[in-house]
Enzyme design. Sequence first.
Site, PDB file in Angstrom:
ATOM      1  N   ILE A  99      20.250  62.900  -3.254  1.00 28.40           N
ATOM      2  CA  ILE A  99      19.902  63.405  -1.917  1.00 28.40           C
ATOM      3  C   ILE A  99      19.448  62.254  -1.031  1.00 28.40           C
ATOM      4  O   ILE A  99      19.744  62.197   0.148  1.00 28.40           O
ATOM      5  CB  ILE A  99      18.756  64.443  -1.997  1.00 28.40           C
ATOM      6  CG1 ILE A  99      19.163  65.639  -2.832  1.00 28.40           C
ATOM      7  CG2 ILE A  99      18.313  64.849  -0.625  1.00 28.40           C
ATOM      8  CD1 ILE A  99      18.057  66.673  -2.976  1.00 28.40           C
ATOM      9  N   SER A 100      18.709  61.351  -1.647  1.00 32.74           N
ATOM     10  CA  SER A 100      18.178  60.262  -0.823  1.00 32.74           C
ATOM     11  C   SER A 100      17.868  59.043  -1.689  1.00 32.74           C
ATOM     12  O   SER A 100      17.484  59.170  -2.844  1.00 32.74           O
ATOM     13  CB  SER A 100      16.904  60.758  -0.125  1.00 32.74           C
ATOM     14  OG  SER A 100      15.864  59.824  -0.213  1.00 32.74           O
ATOM     15  N   THR A 101      18.096  57.878  -1.096  1.00 32.88           N
ATOM     16  CA  THR A 101      17.652  56.666  -1.783  1.00 32.88           C
ATOM     17  C   THR A 101      16.711  55.951  -0.832  1.00 32.88           C
ATOM     18  O   THR A 101      17.121  55.514   0.240  1.00 32.88           O
ATOM     19  CB  THR A 101      18.821  55.699  -2.080  1.00 32.88           C
ATOM     20  OG1 THR A 101      19.666  55.689  -0.951  1.00 32.88           O
ATOM     21  CG2 THR A 101      19.573  56.064  -3.304  1.00 32.88           C
ATOM     22  N   GLY A 102      15.494  55.913  -1.222  1.00 35.95           N
ATOM     23  CA  GLY A 102      14.502  55.219  -0.390  1.00 35.95           C
ATOM     24  C   GLY A 102      14.151  53.899  -1.038  1.00 35.95           C
ATOM     25  O   GLY A 102      14.780  53.490  -2.017  1.00 35.95           O
ATOM     26  N   LYS A 103      13.135  53.266  -0.459  1.00 29.00           N
ATOM     27  CA  LYS A 103      12.722  51.974  -1.005  1.00 29.00           C
ATOM     28  C   LYS A 103      12.108  52.135  -2.384  1.00 29.00           C
ATOM     29  O   LYS A 103      12.294  51.326  -3.263  1.00 29.00           O
ATOM     30  CB  LYS A 103      11.698  51.324  -0.059  1.00 29.00           C
ATOM     31  CG  LYS A 103      12.366  50.366   0.914  1.00 29.00           C
ATOM     32  CD  LYS A 103      11.363  49.470   1.589  1.00 29.00           C
ATOM     33  CE  LYS A 103      10.456  50.246   2.514  1.00 29.00           C
ATOM     34  NZ  LYS A 103       9.541  49.480   3.300  1.00 29.00           N
ATOM     35  N   GLU A 104      11.340  53.223  -2.526  1.00 28.65           N
ATOM     36  CA  GLU A 104      10.607  53.354  -3.778  1.00 28.65           C
ATOM     37  C   GLU A 104      11.146  54.413  -4.720  1.00 28.65           C
ATOM     38  O   GLU A 104      10.729  54.479  -5.863  1.00 28.65           O
ATOM     39  CB  GLU A 104       9.140  53.673  -3.481  1.00 28.65           C
ATOM     40  CG  GLU A 104       8.423  52.558  -2.823  1.00 28.65           C
ATOM     41  CD  GLU A 104       8.048  52.921  -1.396  1.00 28.65           C
ATOM     42  OE1 GLU A 104       7.564  52.039  -0.703  1.00 28.65           O
ATOM     43  OE2 GLU A 104       8.261  54.062  -0.993  1.00 28.65           O
ATOM     44  N   VAL A 106      14.541  57.359  -5.766  1.00 29.48           N
ATOM     45  CA  VAL A 106      15.845  57.970  -5.556  1.00 29.48           C
ATOM     46  C   VAL A 106      15.659  59.452  -5.884  1.00 29.48           C
ATOM     47  O   VAL A 106      15.034  59.782  -6.885  1.00 29.48           O
ATOM     48  CB  VAL A 106      16.903  57.373  -6.520  1.00 29.48           C
ATOM     49  CG1 VAL A 106      18.288  57.851  -6.146  1.00 29.48           C
ATOM     50  CG2 VAL A 106      16.857  55.871  -6.508  1.00 29.48           C
ATOM     51  N   VAL A 107      16.155  60.304  -5.018  1.00 23.48           N
ATOM     52  CA  VAL A 107      15.956  61.741  -5.243  1.00 23.48           C
ATOM     53  C   VAL A 107      17.306  62.394  -5.548  1.00 23.48           C
ATOM     54  O   VAL A 107      18.274  62.200  -4.813  1.00 23.48           O
ATOM     55  CB  VAL A 107      15.292  62.394  -4.000  1.00 23.48           C
ATOM     56  CG1 VAL A 107      15.131  63.887  -4.198  1.00 23.48           C
ATOM     57  CG2 VAL A 107      13.945  61.752  -3.706  1.00 23.48           C
ATOM     58  N   ASP A 157       0.943  58.997   4.434  1.00 24.79           N
ATOM     59  CA  ASP A 157       2.280  58.614   4.920  1.00 24.79           C
ATOM     60  C   ASP A 157       2.853  59.809   5.671  1.00 24.79           C
ATOM     61  O   ASP A 157       4.031  60.139   5.558  1.00 24.79           O
ATOM     62  CB  ASP A 157       3.190  58.226   3.736  1.00 24.79           C
ATOM     63  CG  ASP A 157       4.464  57.520   4.201  1.00 24.79           C
ATOM     64  OD1 ASP A 157       4.519  57.107   5.370  1.00 24.79           O
ATOM     65  OD2 ASP A 157       5.409  57.396   3.401  1.00 24.79           O
TER      66      ASP A 157
END
Length: 506
Positions: free
Chosen positions: A247-252, A254-255, A391
């Site tokens: 669904i998402s790859t962020g800096k910290e 991965v979903v 955040d």
Amino acid sequence: MDQAALATGTPKGPWGSVAPAAPACSLTEVMSEQLARQLDEENNLLPSLSDPAADLLSEEVPDTASDLMLAQMLQLQFDRECDDQLRREERKFNGDSKVSISFENYRMVHPYEDSDSSEDEVDWQDTRHDPYKAEKPQATPRKGFTGKGKNITTKHDEETCGRKNTARMDNFAPEVLVGDGLGMDLKLSNQVFNSLKQHCYSEQRRSARLHEKKEHSTAEQAVDPRTRLLMYKMVNAGVLENINGCISTGKESVVFHADGGSLEEQPVPDEVVLKVFKTTLNEFKNRDRYIKDDYRFKDRFSKLNPRKIIRLWAEKEMHNLSRMKRAEIPCPEVVLLKKHILVMSFIGKDHVPAPKLKDAMLDSDDMKAAYCQVLHIMQQMYRECHLVHADLSEYNMLWHQGKVWLIDVSQSVEPTHPHGLEFLFRDCRNVSTFFQKRGVTEALGVYDLFNAVSGLNIPVGAEDEFMAQIVALEKRNEDHVQRRGKKSFPASLEDGGPPLKPDADD
Ligand code: ADP
Ligand code: MG
């Protein structure tokens, strides 16, 4: 058979003697003879075409007998034309400007050709001195200046520095093409040099990171073999039916979206997400302060290696979500924690995640309702969960089933964290700015929102003063906590520390 017949070798049949056979001839011989005759005839028919060509090739231009030589000669001719063109462009480019730029570096240098433009006819490849390379600028002596009296030039002299900076570009990584700055007598200002240097370093780091990422990740992005194994085990154990996609790859993190399976003690939602905290990247280093000063994790933090610290992040998110759930704040429900993978309920439907508040198309009524809800959630988090999101922004709030859901709480801290109130102030600024920009007239300004959430009545004035008060409160609180002992809020004690009151310690 009679003797005579045997002696002559001629078989003698009963009807008389047989005539000797013609000598045998092979098919190849016949064919080659025919071919030779044919070629001969063709030659005679076309004498005028074949002869001059043969002469030209074989006698008059013996060089062209070699394909390589021919190619080289053609290349040479081509390069000459290119060089002429370059020279014309150079003249046109420079015009009669005082500063001229040489295109010399773009010219083709042929080992066996006499340069017709260069004046020095030295074979500089064999000499130590390279006439095409400008002299490096002279170093300033240790005393820091040269010359005397009025003519003193210090090491800070703009021109000297500029030339030195140009020369220092030689030290950049080999793949950085710096051109012939010295040849052009280029003078790079410190500012330009520093940003070039910074750029080169960050490019190097980026390419190293890409390399690292390639080695440690798979097509599913940043999922190393250990993580994949863990995910595979979850499917194998039946906790998950299927892992569908990212669904998402962020800096910290991965979903991933997954279909829920079953667990013995608790039901697993039909749709879940796996939040995989990245173990390969070092971005977490920047966020140490969210965890190492958190009383719940402080003692454990110092004893752990980086890989285990990342697990703490997942654990922290789990604890924070549980607290929020207990306060009935809309947020994902924790299903399972396995090392650095947190499985929780999916906010969305049929594989489509709920939109972030920043992307959700809300009419003004819904936007206003969302604001009121966010204000309420922030107060609940602070007062009931003893948490500051830390955040909070339109990126970490999802719009689902007509309400706001809070996600991404791995960095959330207690208000008693040494920077807890600063984090809260930042959250308030994000929330206030977002809703005000979206036209919610009821949205409180950052100071009022901060006071409304925290219950602290800090006088609303200039930002500096407000921040000074916040920092003073944090300091007072820290002293208070120190006196009570660091272990006053262990991780297991879910209700954490006391809510802050401005004069709680007095
Ligand atoms: P990060 O720390 O990388 O920002 P988040 O927890 O914010 O991690 O997740 C990144 C994105 O993944 C979110 O913006 C959201 O779109 C999606 N996401 C995370 N958790 C969920 C969830 N429980 N349900 C649906 N989508 C989610
Ligand atoms: Mg996020």
